[in-house]
Design an enzyme around this catalytic site. Structure first.
Site, PDB file in Angstrom:
ATOM      1  N   LYS A   1     -14.466 -10.128  17.866  1.00 26.46           N
ATOM      2  CA  LYS A   1     -13.867 -11.099  17.949  1.00 26.46           C
ATOM      3  C   LYS A   1     -14.310 -11.768  16.186  1.00 26.46           C
ATOM      4  CE  LYS A   1     -15.159 -15.721  20.113  1.00 26.46           C
ATOM      5  NZ  LYS A   1     -14.880 -15.863  21.245  1.00 26.46           N
TER       6      LYS A   1
ATOM      7  N   TYR B   1     -24.500 -30.183  -9.077  1.00 25.63           N
ATOM      8  CA  TYR B   1     -23.315 -31.497  -9.255  1.00 25.63           C
ATOM      9  C   TYR B   1     -23.496 -32.258  -8.916  1.00 25.63           C
ATOM     10  CZ  TYR B   1     -20.373 -27.539 -10.458  1.00 25.63           C
ATOM     11  OH  TYR B   1     -19.665 -26.438 -10.967  1.00 25.63           O
TER      12      TYR B   1
HETATM   13  C1  PLP Z   1     -15.996 -15.564  22.302  1.00 26.62           C
HETATM   14  C2  PLP Z   1     -15.428 -15.488  23.452  1.00 26.62           C
HETATM   15  C3  PLP Z   1     -16.812 -14.714  24.705  1.00 26.62           C
HETATM   16  C4  PLP Z   1     -18.067 -14.633  24.242  1.00 26.62           C
HETATM   17  O1  PLP Z   1     -18.735 -15.848  23.813  1.00 26.62           O
HETATM   18  P1  PLP Z   1     -20.326 -15.912  23.544  1.00 26.62           P
HETATM   19  O2  PLP Z   1     -20.992 -17.285  24.231  1.00 26.62           O
HETATM   20  O3  PLP Z   1     -20.189 -15.794  21.733  1.00 26.62           O
HETATM   21  O4  PLP Z   1     -20.810 -14.536  24.090  1.00 26.62           O
HETATM   22  C5  PLP Z   1     -16.571 -14.821  26.076  1.00 26.62           C
HETATM   23  N1  PLP Z   1     -15.047 -14.788  26.355  1.00 26.62           N
HETATM   24  C6  PLP Z   1     -13.797 -15.739  25.826  1.00 26.62           C
HETATM   25  C7  PLP Z   1     -12.471 -16.109  26.152  1.00 26.62           C
HETATM   26  C8  PLP Z   1     -14.425 -16.000  24.152  1.00 26.62           C
HETATM   27  O5  PLP Z   1     -13.633 -16.579  23.300  1.00 26.62           O
END
Ligand code: PLP
Length: 382
Positions: free
Chosen positions: A42, A274
């Site tokens: 993702k 800045y």
């Molecule tokens: C992002 C996510 C993962 C992976 O989690 P990590 O801590 O990065 O391994 C697994 N399951 C779900 C539902 C997630 O949203």
């Protein structure tokens, strides 16, 4: 995908080592020996680039890919991936039909989703693959245990008409990165009960899964049929309290670096960036790093973010601007075009994403995921 050779002088770039991604997947599979591995890709593979990372993970034996949104899953299909993919974050309207047609496993946490899936399956003229999510205590998505039987019965009824098949029953931990946290065993108990209810109703899921990276690395009793590994695939530890990546045989895959855009002598008392929150303590050399918050360098790194320039760790001098920030080289010198390394695996003495996370009070996940689309990803180990 940017395919510029890694030796070209960059403005800024993220070099992503696909051999590290493959090695991390192998290391995770060895940890979760009896379970299949889902590589979670993702959010553009946590900023590393979804399609190349997905391919590398598949090559290393990830039998599943996981995405948050259906659009991400459909992008994997458009790029030619044909393996099992689960997308779990849905809102009314889907796109369920496109996902069913693309052979994506969809997820339902409530009756509204199941109804939309049944309707979309009828439109698509084929059965959907559905994974039911139970909220075992995270308090985010997922069906409450009190409503679980109703969801399970509705899914079983839809299964018997051929509209769908329940391929998975799953949940997600709240505190898997805190070993011994009482919620861990409590969630596992709720999950086992939910599985028993589903089985009693006649559901026969292919994959039962709860484990994220932290659980994949530290909680074998949570592995069931599948572990969903995200951040660890990219070589980051899910939590510094659990250990550094090397403790788990992991290696950070991303190195973020830039070529210096300016190196100049300035007198003492010179304000920098800045707001003049930094003033040179004496005559010194200032180096300009052409990466800023538009590239994902946190503005909270102003005055505290670490960066390796001219062989030493330096700290961002003054504010991180949209496109650039300054480091004070003190008595050292550098050439324009020399490399500034914001973070990487750490082998060359550079900071890691975890060092940035600690400096600004966040987690390594956010440091890599926020690297913006203006930063070309350059792949090695393709
Ligand atoms: C992002 C996510 C993962 C992976 O989690 P990590 O801590 O990065 O391994 C697994 N399951 C779900 C539902 C997630 O949203």
């Amino acid at each position: 995908m940017n395919t510029a050779p890694p030796h070209l002088p960059p403005r800024v770039r993220a070099v992503v080592d696909l051999d590290a991604v493959r090695a991390n997947v192998h290391a995770l599979r060895a940890r979760a020996a009896v379970a299949e591995l889902m590589a979670v890709v993702k959010s553009d593979a946590y900023g590393h680039g979804m399609v190349p990372c997905a391919r590398a993970a598949r090559e290393a034996g990830a039998s599943w890919l996981g995405t948050a949104t259906p659009e991400e899953a459909l992008a994997l299909r458009a790029a030619g991936d044909t393996g099992r993919v689960l997308a779990w974050l849905w809102t009314p309207g889907g796109p369920w039909k496109q996902a069913i047609e693309a052979d994506v496993d969809v997820s339902a946490s409530g009756l509204w989703a199941l109804r939309e899936i049944v309707a979309a399956a009828a439109e698509a003229g084929r059965g959907a693959r559905v994974q039911l999510k139970v909220d075992t205590g995270l308090g985010r998505n997922g069906c409450q245990p009190a409503d679980w039987r109703e969801l399970v019965d509705a899914a079983r009824a839809a299964e018997s008409t051929g509209a769908l098949r329940v391929t998975g029953i799953w949940s997600h931990f709240a505190c898997a990165d805190e070993p011994g946290h009482p919620s861990i065993e409590a969630q596992l108990a709720v999950y086992r009960d939910a599985l028993a209810v589903a089985e009693a109703a006649g559901l026969r899921p292919e994959v039962r899964h709860m484990a994220n990276s932290a659980a994949a690395l530290t909680l074998p009793q949570s592995h069931f049929d599948l572990v969903r590994a995200g951040v660890s695939v990219y070589g980051l530890s899910p939590s510094p309290e659990l250990g550094v990546p090397a403790d788990f045989g992991l290696r950070p895959a991303m190195t973020l670096s830039a070529g210096l855009a300016s190196v100049k002598r300035v007198p003492g008392g010179h304000g920098v960036s800045y707001g003049h929150h930094y003033t040179t303590p004496g005559e010194t050399t200032l180096a300009l790093v052409p990466a800023g918050y538009a590239d994902g360098v946190p503005r909270h790194g102003s005055g505290c973010g670490p960066v390796l320039v001219a062989g030493k760790w330096r700290t961002v001098a003054g504010r991180v601007a949209m496109d650039q920030f300054v480091v004070d080289l003190g008595g050292d010198t550098a050439e324009v075009g020399d490399e500034a390394v914001l973070f990487g695996p750490g082998d060359r003495g550079e900071p890691t994403a975890e060092d940035w996370a600690r400096a600004i009070g966040t987690i390594g996940y956010e440091i890599v995921t926020r690297i913006g689309p203006r930063v070309p990803r350059v792949y090695v180990g393709v």
